[in-house]
Design an enzyme around this catalytic site. Sequence first.
Site, PDB file in Angstrom:
ATOM      1  N   ARG A  89      89.311  49.815  26.340  1.00 42.13           N
ATOM      2  CA  ARG A  89      88.817  50.070  24.797  1.00 42.13           C
ATOM      3  C   ARG A  89      87.129  49.692  24.841  1.00 42.13           C
ATOM      4  O   ARG A  89      86.857  49.662  23.738  1.00 42.13           O
ATOM      5  CB  ARG A  89      89.599  49.237  23.905  1.00 42.13           C
ATOM      6  CG  ARG A  89      91.075  49.478  23.945  1.00 42.13           C
ATOM      7  CD  ARG A  89      91.629  48.472  22.765  1.00 42.13           C
ATOM      8  NE  ARG A  89      93.002  48.417  23.164  1.00 42.13           N
ATOM      9  CZ  ARG A  89      93.871  49.656  22.675  1.00 42.13           C
ATOM     10  NH1 ARG A  89      93.453  50.631  21.813  1.00 42.13           N
ATOM     11  NH2 ARG A  89      95.052  49.316  22.726  1.00 42.13           N
ATOM     12  N   ASN A  90      86.643  49.319  26.006  1.00 41.80           N
ATOM     13  CA  ASN A  90      85.309  49.413  25.837  1.00 41.80           C
ATOM     14  C   ASN A  90      84.544  50.383  25.953  1.00 41.80           C
ATOM     15  O   ASN A  90      84.476  51.264  26.688  1.00 41.80           O
ATOM     16  CB  ASN A  90      84.772  48.142  27.048  1.00 41.80           C
ATOM     17  CG  ASN A  90      83.466  48.074  26.887  1.00 41.80           C
ATOM     18  OD1 ASN A  90      82.591  48.762  26.641  1.00 41.80           O
ATOM     19  ND2 ASN A  90      83.023  46.726  27.556  1.00 41.80           N
TER      20      ASN A  90
ATOM     21  N   ASP B  19      87.889  45.839  36.581  1.00 43.71           N
ATOM     22  CA  ASP B  19      87.727  44.484  35.937  1.00 43.71           C
ATOM     23  C   ASP B  19      86.161  44.131  36.358  1.00 43.71           C
ATOM     24  O   ASP B  19      86.143  44.560  37.754  1.00 43.71           O
ATOM     25  CB  ASP B  19      88.617  43.779  36.349  1.00 43.71           C
ATOM     26  CG  ASP B  19      88.481  42.434  35.685  1.00 43.71           C
ATOM     27  OD1 ASP B  19      88.183  42.479  34.314  1.00 43.71           O
ATOM     28  OD2 ASP B  19      88.888  41.216  35.881  1.00 43.71           O
ATOM     29  N   SER B  20      85.565  43.731  35.751  1.00 45.21           N
ATOM     30  CA  SER B  20      84.298  43.449  36.183  1.00 45.21           C
ATOM     31  C   SER B  20      83.717  42.035  35.315  1.00 45.21           C
ATOM     32  O   SER B  20      84.194  41.640  34.462  1.00 45.21           O
ATOM     33  CB  SER B  20      83.176  44.555  35.918  1.00 45.21           C
ATOM     34  OG  SER B  20      83.440  44.735  34.421  1.00 45.21           O
TER      35      SER B  20
ATOM     36  N   PHE C  93      75.247  46.258  27.586  1.00 47.11           N
ATOM     37  CA  PHE C  93      76.107  45.652  26.802  1.00 47.11           C
ATOM     38  C   PHE C  93      76.230  44.269  27.633  1.00 47.11           C
ATOM     39  O   PHE C  93      75.765  43.976  28.743  1.00 47.11           O
ATOM     40  CB  PHE C  93      77.470  46.271  26.641  1.00 47.11           C
ATOM     41  CG  PHE C  93      78.089  46.496  27.857  1.00 47.11           C
ATOM     42  CD1 PHE C  93      78.090  47.421  28.896  1.00 47.11           C
ATOM     43  CD2 PHE C  93      79.270  45.329  28.131  1.00 47.11           C
ATOM     44  CE1 PHE C  93      78.919  47.627  29.951  1.00 47.11           C
ATOM     45  CE2 PHE C  93      80.042  45.667  29.307  1.00 47.11           C
ATOM     46  CZ  PHE C  93      79.905  46.647  30.173  1.00 47.11           C
ATOM     47  N   GLY C  94      76.892  43.381  27.114  1.00 44.27           N
ATOM     48  CA  GLY C  94      77.189  42.206  27.565  1.00 44.27           C
ATOM     49  C   GLY C  94      75.946  41.481  28.114  1.00 44.27           C
ATOM     50  O   GLY C  94      75.289  41.073  27.338  1.00 44.27           O
TER      51      GLY C  94
ATOM     52  N   ASP D 271      73.866  42.151  29.883  1.00 46.31           N
ATOM     53  CA  ASP D 271      72.597  42.974  30.421  1.00 46.31           C
ATOM     54  C   ASP D 271      71.128  42.443  29.895  1.00 46.31           C
ATOM     55  O   ASP D 271      70.375  42.732  30.760  1.00 46.31           O
ATOM     56  CB  ASP D 271      72.791  44.707  29.982  1.00 46.31           C
ATOM     57  CG  ASP D 271      73.558  45.196  30.956  1.00 46.31           C
ATOM     58  OD1 ASP D 271      73.791  44.731  32.165  1.00 46.31           O
ATOM     59  OD2 ASP D 271      74.097  46.251  30.461  1.00 46.31           O
TER      60      ASP D 271
ATOM     61  N   ARG E 219      79.544  48.800  38.593  1.00 48.59           N
ATOM     62  CA  ARG E 219      80.537  49.814  38.322  1.00 48.59           C
ATOM     63  C   ARG E 219      80.198  51.139  38.622  1.00 48.59           C
ATOM     64  O   ARG E 219      81.200  52.041  39.381  1.00 48.59           O
ATOM     65  CB  ARG E 219      80.591  49.830  36.796  1.00 48.59           C
ATOM     66  CG  ARG E 219      81.999  50.409  36.361  1.00 48.59           C
ATOM     67  CD  ARG E 219      82.569  50.054  34.830  1.00 48.59           C
ATOM     68  NE  ARG E 219      81.353  49.593  34.091  1.00 48.59           N
ATOM     69  CZ  ARG E 219      80.836  48.343  33.868  1.00 48.59           C
ATOM     70  NH1 ARG E 219      81.739  47.269  34.432  1.00 48.59           N
ATOM     71  NH2 ARG E 219      79.774  48.046  33.193  1.00 48.59           N
TER      72      ARG E 219
HETATM   73  P1  ITT Z   1      88.426  46.285  29.284  1.00 49.12           P
HETATM   74  O1  ITT Z   1      89.133  44.962  29.952  1.00 49.12           O
HETATM   75  O2  ITT Z   1      88.845  46.815  28.246  1.00 49.12           O
HETATM   76  O3  ITT Z   1      88.106  47.145  30.357  1.00 49.12           O
HETATM   77  P2  ITT Z   1      86.231  44.290  28.839  1.00 49.12           P
HETATM   78  O4  ITT Z   1      84.937  44.682  28.237  1.00 49.12           O
HETATM   79  O5  ITT Z   1      87.218  43.491  28.395  1.00 49.12           O
HETATM   80  O6  ITT Z   1      86.935  45.686  28.723  1.00 49.12           O
HETATM   81  P3  ITT Z   1      85.974  43.196  31.431  1.00 49.12           P
HETATM   82  O7  ITT Z   1      87.392  42.744  31.441  1.00 49.12           O
HETATM   83  O8  ITT Z   1      85.716  44.107  32.740  1.00 49.12           O
HETATM   84  O9  ITT Z   1      85.636  44.419  30.483  1.00 49.12           O
HETATM   85  O10 ITT Z   1      85.080  42.231  31.203  1.00 49.12           O
HETATM   86  C1  ITT Z   1      83.771  42.574  31.516  1.00 49.12           C
HETATM   87  C2  ITT Z   1      82.783  41.483  31.036  1.00 49.12           C
HETATM   88  O11 ITT Z   1      81.925  41.254  31.861  1.00 49.12           O
HETATM   89  C3  ITT Z   1      82.238  42.274  29.696  1.00 49.12           C
HETATM   90  O12 ITT Z   1      82.844  41.870  28.523  1.00 49.12           O
HETATM   91  C4  ITT Z   1      80.840  41.810  29.996  1.00 49.12           C
HETATM   92  O13 ITT Z   1      80.764  40.424  29.344  1.00 49.12           O
HETATM   93  C5  ITT Z   1      80.660  41.607  31.338  1.00 49.12           C
HETATM   94  N1  ITT Z   1      80.081  42.608  31.976  1.00 49.12           N
HETATM   95  C6  ITT Z   1      80.499  43.604  32.966  1.00 49.12           C
HETATM   96  N2  ITT Z   1      80.158  44.724  33.415  1.00 49.12           N
HETATM   97  C7  ITT Z   1      78.801  44.385  32.665  1.00 49.12           C
HETATM   98  C8  ITT Z   1      77.730  45.206  32.721  1.00 49.12           C
HETATM   99  O14 ITT Z   1      77.458  46.379  33.378  1.00 49.12           O
HETATM  100  N3  ITT Z   1      76.726  44.867  31.937  1.00 49.12           N
HETATM  101  C9  ITT Z   1      76.804  43.773  31.198  1.00 49.12           C
HETATM  102  N4  ITT Z   1      77.758  42.918  31.234  1.00 49.12           N
HETATM  103  C10 ITT Z   1      78.980  43.193  31.906  1.00 49.12           C
END
Ligand code: ITT
Length: 197
Positions: free
Chosen positions: A8-9, A70-71, A153-154, A156, A182
């Site tokens: 949903r992201n 998952d990241s 986002f996150g 970054d 990713r």
């Molecule tokens: P979905 O599970 O719905 O895919 P999510 O946002 O919860 O979406 P994740 O479980 O993969 O995604 O969690 C990833 C978190 O890790 C995300 O909320 C960020 O805080 C961080 N993250 C992952 N990739 C990132 C990126 O490219 N840039 C910045 N932060 C990132």
Amino acid sequence: MKVLLATRNQKKLGELRRILDPAVAVELVGLDDVDGYPEAPETEASFAGNALLKAREGVRYTGLPTIADDSGLTVDALNGMPGVLSARWAGKHGDDDANLELVLAQLADVPDARLGAAFECAAALVLPSGAEHIALGTMPGRLIRERRGDGGFGYDPIFVAAGHDRTNAELTPEEKDAISHRGKAFRALAQVLANAI
Ligand code: ITT
């Protein structure tokens, strides 16, 4: 052909669309496009485990080939955390601001030389036939103590990739895709998808 991206992201979905679209002629739909999707919690201890969990659920519920990733951020001085807990490090899932501030607070007394970190991604593709594929990607770098940039986002705004001066949030989307965890994982998976459908 339709392929589900089990997320949903919207920013992640946008990243994945940019990466996958040129490689394979598919219509990518996200979880917001699927009515009543029963999203389960990410309970596994590894990125790959959670990615597979989400992709299997997607196939089970929609019957579509499903990609899920998952990241997260792994910080050396935090013994690899927040890791699989990156999205909910401060307690509430997806509160990017609070997550980032908590990591910065935890690193307040850590010397600059030990601010090494990496973004990691596991991307899974599960097909209606039951076939499963996993691809991994890493973006090494370091953290800085103050936010810079409005993109991404996150975490970054506080992450500078190895060999770069700008934070991920100061890179263009294309620049970030080219080096991101990713980007790497999904480019590998796009090849598998292209051969599979
Ligand atoms: P979905 O599970 O719905 O895919 P999510 O946002 O919860 O979406 P994740 O479980 O993969 O995604 O969690 C990833 C978190 O890790 C995300 O909320 C960020 O805080 C961080 N993250 C992952 N990739 C990132 C990126 O490219 N840039 C910045 N932060 C990132």
